[in-house]
Scaffold this motif. Sequence first.
Motif, PDB file in Angstrom:
ATOM      1  N   GLN A  37       0.837  -1.196   0.000  1.00 23.22           N
ATOM      2  CA  GLN A  37       0.000   0.000   0.000  1.00 23.22           C
ATOM      3  C   GLN A  37       0.868   1.241   0.000  1.00 23.22           C
ATOM      4  N   GLY A  42      -4.934   2.499  -2.294  1.00 22.15           N
ATOM      5  CA  GLY A  42      -5.410   1.266  -1.708  1.00 22.15           C
ATOM      6  C   GLY A  42      -4.353   0.188  -1.810  1.00 22.15           C
TER       7      GLY A  42
ATOM      8  N   GLN B   6     -12.737   4.815  -6.293  1.00 24.68           N
ATOM      9  CA  GLN B   6     -13.491   5.573  -5.318  1.00 24.68           C
ATOM     10  C   GLN B   6     -13.173   7.028  -5.604  1.00 24.68           C
ATOM     11  N   CYS B  23     -18.521   3.583  -5.011  1.00 25.42           N
ATOM     12  CA  CYS B  23     -17.427   2.829  -5.606  1.00 25.42           C
ATOM     13  C   CYS B  23     -17.863   2.397  -7.006  1.00 25.42           C
ATOM     14  N   TRP B  35     -16.285  -4.213   1.571  1.00 29.16           N
ATOM     15  CA  TRP B  35     -15.874  -2.927   2.133  1.00 29.16           C
ATOM     16  C   TRP B  35     -15.014  -3.209   3.360  1.00 29.16           C
ATOM     17  N   PRO B  44      -6.492  -3.022   7.412  1.00 27.59           N
ATOM     18  CA  PRO B  44      -7.922  -2.936   7.071  1.00 27.59           C
ATOM     19  C   PRO B  44      -8.732  -3.989   7.828  1.00 27.59           C
ATOM     20  N   PHE B  89     -12.316   1.405   2.307  1.00 31.58           N
ATOM     21  CA  PHE B  89     -11.866   0.886   1.018  1.00 31.58           C
ATOM     22  C   PHE B  89     -12.915  -0.049   0.441  1.00 31.58           C
ATOM     23  N   CYS B  90     -13.179   0.129  -0.825  1.00 27.80           N
ATOM     24  CA  CYS B  90     -13.990  -0.788  -1.599  1.00 27.80           C
ATOM     25  C   CYS B  90     -13.025  -1.780  -2.247  1.00 27.80           C
ATOM     26  N   ALA B  91     -13.394  -3.067  -2.299  1.00 23.77           N
ATOM     27  CA  ALA B  91     -12.538  -4.070  -2.919  1.00 23.77           C
ATOM     28  C   ALA B  91     -13.394  -5.037  -3.723  1.00 23.77           C
ATOM     29  N   PHE B 104      -8.379  -3.176  -4.840  1.00 24.12           N
ATOM     30  CA  PHE B 104      -8.900  -2.140  -3.964  1.00 24.12           C
ATOM     31  C   PHE B 104      -9.023  -0.805  -4.686  1.00 24.12           C
ATOM     32  N   GLY B 107      -9.681   4.502  -1.596  1.00 25.46           N
ATOM     33  CA  GLY B 107     -10.177   4.815  -0.270  1.00 25.46           C
ATOM     34  C   GLY B 107     -10.898   6.152  -0.183  1.00 25.46           C
TER      35      GLY B 107
END
Lengths: 113, 114
Positions: A37, A42, B6, B23, B35, B44, B89-91, B104, B107
């Motif tokens: 990261q 991300g 994002q 997202c 998420w 995370p 974070f969206c993944a 990912f 953020g």
Amino acid sequence: GAGVSQSPRYKVAKRGQDVALRCDPISGHVSLFWYQQALGQGPEFLTYFQNEAQLDKSGLPSDRFFAERPEGSVSTLKIQRTQQEDSAVYLCASTKGGKETQYFGPGTRLLVL
Amino acid sequence: DQQVKQNSPSLSVQEGRISILNCDYTNSMFDYFLWYKKYPAEGPTFLISISSIKDKNEDGRFTVFLNKSAKHLSLHIVPSQPGDSAVYFCAASGLTDSWGKLQFGAGTQVVVTP
């Protein structure tokens, strides 16, 4: 503790130095992932292990990066001849297997000067 | 190429109100979305997930909506609490990815004000 642990939490390296980052997954978890990261971004996938087998290393940015998990539990990510662009947080995650929820460790923050 | 986006780097919301995080994704082969919430100096933490066969999943104050035709998902937090202040974070994970490699977004920093 029951969670994923990583060590060291912080590492400062001089450019050209080799570093080794350790991950202890949750006990019994078959799958282990490494992510990188960068600041303000991300996590990005580096590599994946199923037990001791490294099944995917497509995200490793160069041949200076090497990961192993010889006994199917603890994993080590090694970076040789570190460069400034290697500065990032390195995250490890583990799962029971397959497409299960990934549980992350706290990460190792690497700063290469 | 960034396949999960994002577009809002930050969001400020008043305590008690709804937080909506968005997202977008570009890969139609993604079939599983998650998420994660992240506090400073921590890894995370999983929050909620949704499979592509559903369009909504709810867990307490958190609801995730999936719009496959628009390749868009959102996370609703109702009501927002000060402890929700974190980076979200969206993944996504791909249909062809049998072991669940995640991609990912960058953020969204959420700040919940009293």
